[in-house]
Scaffold this active site. Structure first.
Site: not given
Ligand code: CAA
Length: 248
Positions: A16, A92, A151, A155, A185-187
């Site tokens: 992208g 990446g 998460g 990365y 970059p941000g998002y």
């Molecule tokens: N802060 C605090 N708590 C959070 C949270 C956050 N941001 N997000 C989720 N939680 C909590 C949930 O509420 C849940 O709490 P409980 O257990 O108390 O119910 C718990 O964390 C969930 O934990 P899990 O381990 O079960 O997480 P999951 O499997 O549901 O999902 C994840 C985790 C896959 C990382 C998902 O949160 C996700 O996809 N996050 C986005 C990550 C992200 O921003 N990626 C960027 C990709 S793009 C990129 O990287 C390009 C760039 O350079 C910007």
């Protein structure tokens, strides 16, 4: 006739942000060599670029995690097109997951593709750039390499590592006509960000003061500037383009 244009190697060129970077550098007069991972996708991608009038883009399918393959790939680019003036490390992947669930494979794949690859490509071009007394290396990091992200221990670690490599290499090459910088970059509206679950993505967009995702072209323009002669005194720096989400 042999290519006379300066050569830019863009890893992850068919992605992208990579596509926008390739087009932006092609517009600036470079012969662009776009790195790819999937040959079928790359073939179609190249046809699309050519249909849009970009005839100064070529492909290179080097496995960036393989050190010797990178050395060989850089040698081939040099032989085929000429010395590499610009290297953009844009390849990446994400393998998101919380630490308690992350496998060693998720950790290792991201470190290998996003960080080890940067050592491999830089090592492959640096001697040529030193010989020429000219070079531009631009590493595409991420907002999450500065602020961390729930998460993304893998990365964020790889992207933070890119900054350390950038600042160190910049010091080694500053007197030799070579600059090494990072764009963070941000998002951005790419498949990578669209793969984040919708609910999570919406909550991330809500944290961006600009109120929107960035466009790949907004990153490409930063790269084109850093690649230009006008940016010759910018070295070891990072340009953050994140809609105000995070300040460094
Ligand atoms: N802060 C605090 N708590 C959070 C949270 C956050 N941001 N997000 C989720 N939680 C909590 C949930 O509420 C849940 O709490 P409980 O257990 O108390 O119910 C718990 O964390 C969930 O934990 P899990 O381990 O079960 O997480 P999951 O499997 O549901 O999902 C994840 C985790 C896959 C990382 C998902 O949160 C996700 O996809 N996050 C986005 C990550 C992200 O921003 N990626 C960027 C990709 S793009 C990129 O990287 C390009 C760039 O350079 C910007």
């Amino acid at each position: 006739m042999a290519n006379q244009a300066p050569v830019a190697w863009v890893t992850g060129g068919t992605g992208g942000i990579g596509t926008a970077i390739c087009r932006s550098l092609a517009d600036a007069g470079y012969l662009v060599v776009a790195g790819y991972h999937n040959p079928d996708k790359a073939k179609i991608w190249l046809e699309t670029q050519q249909a849009d009038g970009y005839n100064n883009i070529a492909l290179s399918g080097v496995d960036l995690s393989d050190h010797n393959a990178c050395l060989e790939g850089a040698r081939e680019i040099h032989e085929k097109h000429g010395p590499i003036s610009v290297l953009v490390n844009c390849a990446g992947i994400t393998r998101d997951g919380t630490m308690k669930k992350m496998s060693y494979e998720q950790w290792y794949q991201v470190i290998d593709t996003n960080l080890n690859s940067v050592f491999n490509t830089c090592r492959s071009v640096i001697e040529g750039m030193l010989e020429n007394g000219y070079g531009r290396i631009i590493n595409i990091s991420s907002i999450n390499g500065r602020k961390g992200q729930f998460g993304q221990v893998n990365y964020a670690a790889a992207k933070a590592g890119m900054h350390g490599l950038t600042m160190s290499l910049a010091q080694e090459t500053a007197t030799k006509g070579i600059t090494v910088n990072t764009v963070s970059p941000g998002y951005i509206a790419t498949d990578m960000v669209m793969a984040v679950p919708e609910k999570v993505r919406e909550s991330i967009i809500a944290q961006i003061p600009a109120g929107r995702l960035g466009e790949p072209e907004e990153i490409a323009r930063c790269v084109a500037f850093l690649a230009s002669d006008d940016a010759g005194f910018i070295n070891g720096s990072t340009i953050s383009a994140n809609g105000g989400q995070f300040f460094v």
